[in-house]
Scaffold this motif. Structure first.
Motif, short mmCIF file in Angstrom:
data_model
loop_
_atom_site.label_atom_id
_atom_site.label_comp_id
_atom_site.label_asym_id
_atom_site.label_seq_id
_atom_site.Cartn_x
_atom_site.Cartn_y
_atom_site.Cartn_z
N ASP A 54 0.98 -1.34 -0.16
CA ASP A 54 0.10 0.02 -0.01
C ASP A 54 0.78 1.16 -0.06
OD1 ASP A 54 -2.38 -1.50 -0.02
OD2 ASP A 54 -2.74 -1.27 1.97
N LYS A 55 2.07 1.16 0.69
CA LYS A 55 2.66 2.34 0.92
C LYS A 55 3.46 2.74 -0.41
CE LYS A 55 6.65 4.31 3.57
NZ LYS A 55 7.71 4.03 4.57
N ALA A 56 4.07 1.65 -0.95
CA ALA A 56 4.76 1.85 -2.30
C ALA A 56 3.86 2.40 -3.56
CB ALA A 56 5.15 0.56 -2.70
N VAL A 57 2.37 1.64 -3.55
CA VAL A 57 1.52 2.14 -4.43
C VAL A 57 1.28 3.67 -4.32
CG1 VAL A 57 -0.79 1.83 -5.58
CG2 VAL A 57 0.72 -0.24 -4.96
N LYS A 58 1.05 3.91 -3.25
CA LYS A 58 0.50 5.37 -2.98
C LYS A 58 1.68 6.37 -3.28
CE LYS A 58 -2.85 4.52 0.64
NZ LYS A 58 -3.21 4.26 2.15
N ASP A 59 3.07 5.71 -3.33
CA ASP A 59 4.13 6.71 -3.23
C ASP A 59 4.61 6.77 -4.66
OD1 ASP A 59 6.53 8.29 -1.99
OD2 ASP A 59 7.63 6.69 -3.22
N HIS A 60 4.70 5.79 -5.56
CA HIS A 60 5.10 5.71 -6.77
C HIS A 60 4.11 4.82 -7.85
CE1 HIS A 60 7.67 3.08 -4.39
NE2 HIS A 60 7.53 2.17 -5.67
N GLY A 61 3.09 4.35 -7.42
CA GLY A 61 2.10 3.73 -8.36
C GLY A 61 2.31 2.17 -8.46
N PHE A 62 3.48 1.63 -8.13
CA PHE A 62 3.66 0.02 -8.16
C PHE A 62 4.35 -0.47 -7.22
CE2 PHE A 62 7.37 1.79 -10.16
CZ PHE A 62 8.44 0.78 -9.59
N PHE A 63 4.59 -1.79 -6.90
CA PHE A 63 5.04 -2.28 -5.79
C PHE A 63 6.15 -3.28 -6.21
CE2 PHE A 63 4.57 -5.97 -2.49
CZ PHE A 63 5.62 -5.37 -1.65
N SER A 64 7.34 -3.11 -6.00
CA SER A 64 8.37 -3.96 -6.67
C SER A 64 8.69 -4.92 -5.33
CB SER A 64 9.44 -3.48 -7.13
OG SER A 64 10.21 -2.37 -6.10
N ILE A 65 8.72 -6.49 -5.53
CA ILE A 65 8.91 -7.38 -4.62
C ILE A 65 9.87 -8.38 -5.03
CG2 ILE A 65 6.72 -8.62 -5.06
CD1 ILE A 65 6.63 -9.36 -1.94
N GLY A 66 10.69 -8.72 -4.12
CA GLY A 66 11.26 -9.90 -4.53
C GLY A 66 11.27 -11.32 -3.43
N LEU A 67 10.98 -12.30 -4.31
CA LEU A 67 10.58 -13.43 -3.25
C LEU A 67 11.89 -14.49 -3.14
CD1 LEU A 67 7.29 -14.17 -4.91
CD2 LEU A 67 7.65 -12.99 -3.03
N SER A 68 11.70 -15.25 -2.14
CA SER A 68 12.93 -16.46 -1.93
C SER A 68 12.15 -17.51 -1.95
CB SER A 68 13.75 -16.00 -0.78
OG SER A 68 14.29 -14.73 -0.88
N GLY A 69 12.75 -18.71 -2.05
CA GLY A 69 12.43 -20.03 -1.92
C GLY A 69 12.33 -20.35 -0.43
N GLY A 70 12.24 -21.81 -0.42
CA GLY A 70 12.40 -22.41 0.97
C GLY A 70 11.36 -22.34 1.69
N SER A 71 11.45 -22.20 3.03
CA SER A 71 10.50 -21.70 3.91
C SER A 71 9.62 -20.76 3.77
CB SER A 71 10.92 -21.83 5.28
OG SER A 71 11.79 -20.79 5.64
N VAL A 72 10.11 -19.53 3.14
CA VAL A 72 9.58 -18.37 2.78
C VAL A 72 8.47 -18.73 1.64
CG1 VAL A 72 9.76 -16.15 1.51
CG2 VAL A 72 11.60 -16.78 3.17
N ALA A 73 8.67 -19.55 0.83
CA ALA A 73 7.82 -19.83 -0.36
C ALA A 73 6.69 -20.55 0.39
CB ALA A 73 8.70 -20.65 -1.43
N LYS A 74 6.96 -21.41 1.16
CA LYS A 74 6.09 -22.08 1.78
C LYS A 74 4.76 -21.54 2.49
CE LYS A 74 5.33 -25.77 5.21
NZ LYS A 74 5.97 -26.87 6.38
N LEU A 75 5.54 -20.58 3.40
CA LEU A 75 4.61 -19.57 4.27
C LEU A 75 3.80 -18.60 3.39
CD1 LEU A 75 5.41 -18.34 7.80
CD2 LEU A 75 4.80 -16.74 5.93
N VAL A 76 4.57 -17.96 2.53
CA VAL A 76 4.05 -17.06 1.62
C VAL A 76 2.84 -17.62 0.67
CG1 VAL A 76 4.54 -14.89 -0.05
CG2 VAL A 76 5.91 -15.28 1.92
N ALA A 77 3.39 -18.46 -0.16
CA ALA A 77 2.51 -19.08 -1.09
C ALA A 77 1.24 -19.74 -0.54
CB ALA A 77 3.19 -20.00 -1.81
N ALA A 78 1.32 -19.94 0.91
CA ALA A 78 0.11 -20.90 1.23
C ALA A 78 -1.32 -19.95 1.43
CB ALA A 78 0.42 -21.33 2.64
#
Length: 275
Positions: A53-77
């Motif tokens: 929300d903060k990024a979109v309000k500031d400059h119109g898009f949200f750039s995010i970098g994802l990682s694998g492993g347990s991060v992927a398991k938790l975020v993707a779920a």
């Protein structure tokens, strides 16, 4: 939830210089310790939405970098279940990726396939590796993809990078003692001798990670307790031999958050209780 602020960040990343202990000057990161995996997931999802929300309000898009492993398991779920998200504004990259086909079980992209199938993110806004070329060419190609979203920036500033950490303290594909930790010219580097299979990978470099508006670690399990405590130890120099790569992540002009379960935070909390 317990919050602790144990360390300071490094101020040289935006110039592309390697971080050193002498340059630590930015605000302390925050450690969030959560009792259960469902509670950790909920906390993480809410924080991602906040940053988006903060990024979109500031400059119109949200750039995010994802990682694998347990991060992927938790975020993707469950992240895709969030309703109050402007998915059309998301630009999704990977903090590192294995040099394998996207259908491979080793692919970080594949770890998020369910997420991408359920979250209405435009396919052209998900930036994947080209595994049909050499790993060196794949790194150059991924660099070009990043620069297409960040034109005119020597070092791109992602809105949010979500990182994990291995039991050896590695993050992205930045491994302890590997020369890739010293890379300061490239924004995406490749390696063909990863100590963890598969051997060929591409990864964001430390100057890029340390230029992000926000970096958040998601760390779970007792096997991560020791490297987490070392990474968050204020008394250690970033150049100490036993400082894990995760500890070298110190955004120079951004925020650093660690989201951990009780097991992963145990040694860090024990250190804090002695102060």
């Amino acid at each position: 939830m317990v919050q602790v602020s144990p360390s300071r960040a490094c101020a040289h990343a935006r110039t592309g210089k390697a971080c050193t202990s002498a340059s630590m000057s930015t605000p302390k990161p925050v450690v969030h310790v959560v009792d259960s995996e469902p509670a950790l997931a909920s906390t993480v999802y809410d924080y991602i939405v906040e940053r988006a929300d903060k990024a979109v309000k500031d400059h119109g898009f949200f750039s995010i970098g994802l990682s694998g492993g347990s991060v992927a398991k938790l975020v993707a779920a469950g992240m895709w279940k969030k309703k109050e998200v402007d998915w059309a504004a998301w630009r999704v990259f990977f903090c590192d990726e294995r040099h394998v086909d996207l259908d491979s079980d080793d692919s970080n992209y594949k770890s998020f396939r369910t997420f991408f199938e359920k979250a209405p993110i435009k396919p052209e806004h998900v930036y994947t590796i080209n595994s049909g070329v050499s790993v060196e060419a794949a790194a150059d190609n991924y660099t070009a993809k990043i620069r297409s979203v960040f034109p005119g920036s020597d070092i791109p500033r992602f809105d949010l990078l979500i990182l994990g950490m291995g039991p050896d303290g590695h993050t992205c594909s930045l491994f302890p003692g590997h020369p890739i930790l010293q890379e300061t010219e490239k924004i995406v580097a490749c390696l063909s001798d990863s100590p963890k299979p598969p051997p060929s990978r591409i990864t964001l470099t430390l100057p890029v990670v340390n230029s992000a508006h926000c970096v958040m670690f998601i760390v779970m399990g007792a096997s991560k307790a020791s490297p987490a405590a070392k990474a968050l130890d204020l008394n250690k120099s970033l150049d100490d031999d036993d400082m894990p790569p995760a500890g070298k992540v110190r955004p120079g002009n951004g925020e650093l958050h660690w989201f951990m379960d009780q097991a992963a935070a145990a040694e860090h909390q024990a250190q804090q209780s002695k102060k």
